[in-house]
Design an enzyme around this catalytic site. Structure first.
Site, PDB file in Angstrom:
ATOM      1  CD  GLU A 158      -2.678   1.143   2.608  1.00 51.10           C
ATOM      2  OE1 GLU A 158      -3.859   1.519   2.561  1.00 51.10           O
ATOM      3  OE2 GLU A 158      -2.122   0.759   3.673  1.00 51.10           O
ATOM      4  CD  GLU A 160      -6.442   6.881   4.811  1.00 50.46           C
ATOM      5  OE1 GLU A 160      -6.499   6.027   5.721  1.00 50.46           O
ATOM      6  OE2 GLU A 160      -5.587   6.855   3.892  1.00 50.46           O
TER       7      GLU A 160
END
Length: 225
Positions: free
Chosen positions: A121, A212
């Site tokens: 990620e 996010e």
């Protein structure tokens, strides 16, 4: 999130039944209004761009795809979510983006993606709220790209959500020292710098310009070019 919202809808329906008679159309409208407060996790294509939106179900977050590469997101007292538009698969492309990013608390604006074999990620963070996401990782070095210096970090996530389900995997981070909410991101500069430090990406899955939020509130309106 689904079970929480479903419970909320059922409770409101029950209260309405005890208070005053409610027609089926009124009840349906009330349920729809409640459910629209949060957007369920989803992926797909929108106006030629790939999008991904994931939420852990905490708080209220509304993600909306717009024209072309644009999207908006508003969130309030969330647990964790990440969403945005971009491409699938990702690559060493040059990315242009612009817009607004207004977190109240912990939030990131980043080029965000995943690779497989190995499962990685990664974030190229352009702006963030009250918490520098790299501070929880291991500082590996710096890279100068697109007019600024980025700090490079690695971290390990254990038994965490991923594109392959719950897994343990590495995170790669480049965090821009001078925050911004628009410009060019030359991903090759970061990928090459990571590789020089032994941080090897795998086969690219999706790659988006993401917003996010983590235990925070805020709003963002972003367009990817």
């Amino acid at each position: 999130m689904v079970s929480f919202k479903s419970l909320l809808v059922l409770c409101c329906a029950a209260l309405g039944a005890f208070a005053t008679p409610v027609g089926s159309e009124d009840l349906a409208a009330r349920e729809a209004s409640l459910l629209e407060r949060s957007t369920p996790s989803s992926t797909g294509w929108s106006n030629g761009y790939y999008y991904s939106f994931w939420t852990d179900g905490g708080g209220d977050v509304t993600y909306t795809n717009g024209a072309g590469g644009s999207y908006t997101v508003q969130w309030s007292n969330v647990g964790n979510f990440v969403g945005g538009k971009g491409w699938n698969p990702g690559s060493t492309r040059t990315i242009n983006y612009g817009g607004s990013f207004n977190p109240s608390g912990n939030g990131y604006l980043a080029v965000y993606g995943w690779t497989q074999n190995p499962l990685i990620e990664y974030y190229i963070v352009e702006s963030y709220g009250t918490y520098n996401p790299g501070s929880g990782g291991q500082h590996r070095g710096t890279v100068y790209s697109d007019g600024a210096t980025y700090d490079i970090y690695t971290a390990t996530r254990y038994n965490a959500p991923s594109i392959e389900g719950t897994a343990t995997f590495e995170q790669f981070w480049s965090v821009r020292q001078s925050k911004r909410t628009g410009g060019t991101v030359t991903t090759a500069n970061h990928f090459n710098a990571w590789a020089a430090l032994g941080m090897r990406l795998g086969t690219h899955n999706y790659q988006i310009v993401a917003t996010e939020g983590y235990q925070s509130s805020g709003s963002a309106s972003i367009t990817v070019y």
